[in-house]
Design a protein around this motif. Structure first.
Motif, PDB file in Angstrom:
ATOM      1  N   LYS A 223      41.321  38.081  33.964  1.00 60.29           N
ATOM      2  CA  LYS A 223      42.608  38.249  33.295  1.00 60.29           C
ATOM      3  C   LYS A 223      43.215  39.629  33.555  1.00 60.29           C
ATOM      4  O   LYS A 223      44.427  39.753  33.761  1.00 60.29           O
ATOM      5  CB  LYS A 223      42.433  38.030  31.785  1.00 60.29           C
ATOM      6  N   LYS A 224      42.377  40.653  33.575  1.00 65.41           N
ATOM      7  CA  LYS A 224      42.872  42.021  33.731  1.00 65.41           C
ATOM      8  C   LYS A 224      43.250  42.343  35.181  1.00 65.41           C
ATOM      9  O   LYS A 224      44.278  42.971  35.442  1.00 65.41           O
ATOM     10  CB  LYS A 224      41.819  43.011  33.242  1.00 65.41           C
ATOM     11  N   PHE A 225      42.427  41.906  36.130  1.00 66.54           N
ATOM     12  CA  PHE A 225      42.627  42.290  37.519  1.00 66.54           C
ATOM     13  C   PHE A 225      43.156  41.161  38.392  1.00 66.54           C
ATOM     14  O   PHE A 225      43.368  41.368  39.586  1.00 66.54           O
ATOM     15  CB  PHE A 225      41.305  42.813  38.102  1.00 66.54           C
ATOM     16  N   ARG A 226      43.364  39.972  37.831  1.00 67.13           N
ATOM     17  CA  ARG A 226      43.908  38.834  38.573  1.00 67.13           C
ATOM     18  C   ARG A 226      43.143  38.630  39.881  1.00 67.13           C
ATOM     19  O   ARG A 226      43.704  38.667  40.971  1.00 67.13           O
ATOM     20  CB  ARG A 226      45.395  39.015  38.829  1.00 67.13           C
ATOM     21  N   LEU A 227      41.850  38.409  39.747  1.00 64.84           N
ATOM     22  CA  LEU A 227      40.984  38.236  40.907  1.00 64.84           C
ATOM     23  C   LEU A 227      41.250  36.897  41.581  1.00 64.84           C
ATOM     24  O   LEU A 227      41.639  35.932  40.940  1.00 64.84           O
ATOM     25  CB  LEU A 227      39.518  38.319  40.469  1.00 64.84           C
ATOM     26  N   GLY A 228      41.030  36.851  42.851  1.00 60.71           N
ATOM     27  CA  GLY A 228      41.229  35.617  43.599  1.00 60.71           C
ATOM     28  C   GLY A 228      40.316  35.553  44.801  1.00 60.71           C
ATOM     29  O   GLY A 228      39.478  36.429  45.029  1.00 60.71           O
ATOM     30  N   HIS A 229      40.463  34.487  45.593  1.00 58.62           N
ATOM     31  CA  HIS A 229      39.719  34.299  46.844  1.00 58.62           C
ATOM     32  C   HIS A 229      38.198  34.280  46.631  1.00 58.62           C
ATOM     33  O   HIS A 229      37.443  34.781  47.461  1.00 58.62           O
ATOM     34  CB  HIS A 229      40.100  35.377  47.859  1.00 58.62           C
ATOM     35  N   GLY A 230      37.772  33.734  45.503  1.00 60.00           N
ATOM     36  CA  GLY A 230      36.353  33.595  45.246  1.00 60.00           C
ATOM     37  C   GLY A 230      35.706  34.809  44.607  1.00 60.00           C
ATOM     38  O   GLY A 230      34.489  34.826  44.382  1.00 60.00           O
ATOM     39  N   ARG A 231      36.474  35.833  44.255  1.00 56.66           N
ATOM     40  CA  ARG A 231      35.891  37.053  43.682  1.00 56.66           C
ATOM     41  C   ARG A 231      35.414  36.834  42.244  1.00 56.66           C
ATOM     42  O   ARG A 231      34.460  37.472  41.805  1.00 56.66           O
ATOM     43  CB  ARG A 231      36.897  38.193  43.736  1.00 56.66           C
ATOM     44  N   VAL A 232      36.062  35.934  41.513  1.00 63.18           N
ATOM     45  CA  VAL A 232      35.590  35.616  40.159  1.00 63.18           C
ATOM     46  C   VAL A 232      34.212  34.967  40.245  1.00 63.18           C
ATOM     47  O   VAL A 232      33.298  35.308  39.484  1.00 63.18           O
ATOM     48  CB  VAL A 232      36.580  34.674  39.443  1.00 63.18           C
ATOM     49  N   PHE A 233      34.065  34.058  41.187  1.00 60.54           N
ATOM     50  CA  PHE A 233      32.776  33.392  41.354  1.00 60.54           C
ATOM     51  C   PHE A 233      31.710  34.388  41.800  1.00 60.54           C
ATOM     52  O   PHE A 233      30.551  34.329  41.336  1.00 60.54           O
ATOM     53  CB  PHE A 233      32.901  32.264  42.382  1.00 60.54           C
ATOM     54  N   ALA A 234      32.078  35.306  42.678  1.00 63.06           N
ATOM     55  CA  ALA A 234      31.125  36.322  43.127  1.00 63.06           C
ATOM     56  C   ALA A 234      30.696  37.218  41.974  1.00 63.06           C
ATOM     57  O   ALA A 234      29.515  37.591  41.869  1.00 63.06           O
ATOM     58  CB  ALA A 234      31.746  37.168  44.239  1.00 63.06           C
ATOM     59  N   LEU A 235      31.619  37.544  41.084  1.00 67.60           N
ATOM     60  CA  LEU A 235      31.279  38.358  39.916  1.00 67.60           C
ATOM     61  C   LEU A 235      30.319  37.606  39.002  1.00 67.60           C
ATOM     62  O   LEU A 235      29.377  38.198  38.441  1.00 67.60           O
ATOM     63  CB  LEU A 235      32.551  38.743  39.158  1.00 67.60           C
ATOM     64  N   TYR A 236      30.542  36.323  38.851  1.00 76.10           N
ATOM     65  CA  TYR A 236      29.622  35.499  38.054  1.00 76.10           C
ATOM     66  C   TYR A 236      28.223  35.515  38.657  1.00 76.10           C
ATOM     67  O   TYR A 236      27.218  35.700  37.945  1.00 76.10           O
ATOM     68  CB  TYR A 236      30.157  34.068  37.958  1.00 76.10           C
ATOM     69  N   VAL A 237      28.125  35.315  39.974  1.00 79.02           N
ATOM     70  CA  VAL A 237      26.814  35.292  40.628  1.00 79.02           C
ATOM     71  C   VAL A 237      26.112  36.639  40.469  1.00 79.02           C
ATOM     72  O   VAL A 237      24.918  36.698  40.151  1.00 79.02           O
ATOM     73  CB  VAL A 237      26.952  34.935  42.118  1.00 79.02           C
ATOM     74  N   ALA A 238      26.858  37.733  40.665  1.00 74.41           N
ATOM     75  CA  ALA A 238      26.257  39.060  40.532  1.00 74.41           C
ATOM     76  C   ALA A 238      25.788  39.310  39.101  1.00 74.41           C
ATOM     77  O   ALA A 238      24.685  39.828  38.875  1.00 74.41           O
ATOM     78  CB  ALA A 238      27.266  40.136  40.960  1.00 74.41           C
ATOM     79  N   GLY A 239      26.618  38.941  38.139  1.00 82.36           N
ATOM     80  CA  GLY A 239      26.252  39.151  36.739  1.00 82.36           C
ATOM     81  C   GLY A 239      25.061  38.312  36.322  1.00 82.36           C
ATOM     82  O   GLY A 239      24.145  38.795  35.652  1.00 82.36           O
ATOM     83  N   TYR A 240      25.059  37.059  36.741  1.00 82.92           N
ATOM     84  CA  TYR A 240      23.960  36.173  36.357  1.00 82.92           C
ATOM     85  C   TYR A 240      22.645  36.611  36.982  1.00 82.92           C
ATOM     86  O   TYR A 240      21.611  36.669  36.310  1.00 82.92           O
ATOM     87  CB  TYR A 240      24.274  34.734  36.760  1.00 82.92           C
ATOM     88  N   THR A 241      22.660  36.923  38.278  1.00 89.04           N
ATOM     89  CA  THR A 241      21.417  37.294  38.950  1.00 89.04           C
ATOM     90  C   THR A 241      20.872  38.623  38.443  1.00 89.04           C
ATOM     91  O   THR A 241      19.642  38.823  38.438  1.00 89.04           O
ATOM     92  CB  THR A 241      21.621  37.364  40.470  1.00 89.04           C
ATOM     93  N   ALA A 242      21.745  39.530  38.013  1.00 92.11           N
ATOM     94  CA  ALA A 242      21.268  40.794  37.447  1.00 92.11           C
ATOM     95  C   ALA A 242      20.427  40.535  36.200  1.00 92.11           C
ATOM     96  O   ALA A 242      19.385  41.166  35.989  1.00 92.11           O
ATOM     97  CB  ALA A 242      22.450  41.702  37.114  1.00 92.11           C
ATOM     98  N   GLY A 243      20.866  39.598  35.373  1.00 97.38           N
ATOM     99  CA  GLY A 243      20.094  39.245  34.187  1.00 97.38           C
ATOM    100  C   GLY A 243      18.882  38.410  34.518  1.00 97.38           C
ATOM    101  O   GLY A 243      17.801  38.604  33.943  1.00 97.38           O
ATOM    102  N   ARG A 244      19.045  37.493  35.446  1.00 93.59           N
ATOM    103  CA  ARG A 244      17.930  36.609  35.802  1.00 93.59           C
ATOM    104  C   ARG A 244      16.762  37.414  36.381  1.00 93.59           C
ATOM    105  O   ARG A 244      15.600  37.055  36.208  1.00 93.59           O
ATOM    106  CB  ARG A 244      18.403  35.562  36.809  1.00 93.59           C
ATOM    107  N   PHE A 245      17.068  38.532  37.047  1.00 93.54           N
ATOM    108  CA  PHE A 245      16.025  39.365  37.652  1.00 93.54           C
ATOM    109  C   PHE A 245      15.028  39.847  36.600  1.00 93.54           C
ATOM    110  O   PHE A 245      13.826  39.617  36.712  1.00 93.54           O
ATOM    111  CB  PHE A 245      16.667  40.557  38.363  1.00 93.54           C
TER     112      PHE A 245
END
Length: 352
Positions: A223-245
């Motif tokens: 909402k704040k940065f109006r991400l596109g081109h798959g960057r929202v999904f990439a942020l999800y993957v990075a956030g999830y894997t950081a916790g999963r580690f």
């Protein structure tokens, strides 16, 4: 008496486990794990649909994508689990057909995302819409669905950590299955007899809370940065894997290891690095996708003019103005005469 009160207080400070994770209506088993998976899918589709429409996409597209992505994802999740934990299904004394029993638990999120993406790609190409934009719309719903799915692990008494004395330790009980004493998953806890390591770290609960936090982060950043081109999904993957580690490092269930680390730990490391790299590189593609590129090619937009053929048919159905039609078909001299007459005083004779 003091010892009894102390033990009672310690028990009340922990989290109890459900007595069972499977109920039967006649011969039909109702499994909490399956219900949680279904609930998660419904929430993911609902939220993804709202986000897709808000970005300018066609209503109903997410449901069409889910028709392909969900079955692909379930197959992929099961394949990942069977491959990485193959010792549970193959070898001496094992029944390979148990690999098909998805209702007994065992889905790998990495395989679900990978093969689910293949199904989504097929649906997106049929609709003529970009897959990265669809992935961005679905990302928060996917991680929320993962959080809901972790409740299934709670009912199955699985994916927990080592013993703990923390107040939120999880009590795990011995379950008894009269038809198969070795099948604890389908058993029932009788008398709440704790297992030797009980209480334990509820690592499934840690991941549930972490996933909800990732969902909030992703929604806020988009909402704040109006991400596109798959960057929202990439942020999800990075956030999830950081916790999963770090959560994976706490788990005590059986798992295969590579160089002393669980397979899922290595997977988290690799996917985290890949997601960060994609997030940075995709920023060079510019602003997020324009709304008109998200509209399904087989659905006409409401703000688009009708096609030439359609306009002709509509005009043909309208009542004709004979005077104007005759003037349009008349020679130039006749049209000039009609134009001169139209400029005369239009008042009837009685009013002149």
């Amino acid at each position: 008496m003091a010892d009894v009160n102390t033990a009672s207080a310690a028990f009340l400070a922990t989290i109890p486990s459900p007595d069972q994770g499977v109920w039967h209506i006649g011969p039909i088993p109702i499994r909490a794990y399956a219900l949680c998976i279904i609930a998660g899918i419904i929430v993911a589709i609902w939220l993804g649909e709202r986000r897709w429409v808000n970005r300018g996409g066609t209503k109903g597209t997410v449901i069409d994508v889910a028709v392909f992505a969900v079955p692909f994802g379930l197959v992929g999740g099961r394949l990942y689990h069977v491959i990485t934990d193959n010792q549970l299904y193959f070898g001496e004394g094992k029944n390979p057909l148990n690999a098909l029993k998805i209702w007994d638990g065992g889905l790998g999120i990495w395989g679900a995302i990978a093969l689910g993406a293949v199904g989504a790609l097929i649906a997106c190409r049929r609709r003529g819409i970009p897959l990265p934009a669809m992935a961005d719309a679905l990302a928060p719903g996917i991680v929320i669905a993962q959080a809901i799915g972790r409740l299934g692990n709670y009912f199955n008494q699985e994916l927990y950590g080592a013993h703990t004395d923390l107040p939120w330790g999880l009590e795990i009980y011995q379950r008894y299955n009269p038809t198969n004493p070795d099948d604890f998953l389908n058993g029932v806890a009788l008398g709440h007899v704790p297992l030797p390591d009980s209480p334990v770290h509820p690592t499934f609960l840690y991941e549930l809370i972490w996933n909800l936090g990732v969902a909030l982060l992703v929604i806020w950043a988009d909402k704040k940065f109006r991400l596109g081109h798959g960057r929202v999904f990439a942020l999800y993957v990075a956030g999830y894997t950081a916790g999963r580690f770090w959560i994976e490092m706490m788990r005590t269930d059986t798992a295969n290891h590579i160089l002393g680390l669980r397979v899922n730990v290595w997977t988290s490391i690799l996917l985290f690095a890949a997601a960060i790299a994609y997030f940075v590189l995709a920023a060079k593609r510019g602003p997020r996708e324009a709304p008109e590129t998200l509209w399904s090619k087989d659905v006409p937009r409401e703000d688009e003019p009708a096609s030439a053929e359609g306009a002709s048919e509509t005009a043909g159905d309208a009542p004709k103005d004979e005077t104007h039609a005759d003037v349009a078909a008349a020679p130039d001299t006749v049209r000039d005469s009609a134009a001169d007459k139209a400029t005369e005083d239009p008042k009837p004779e009685a009013e002149k």
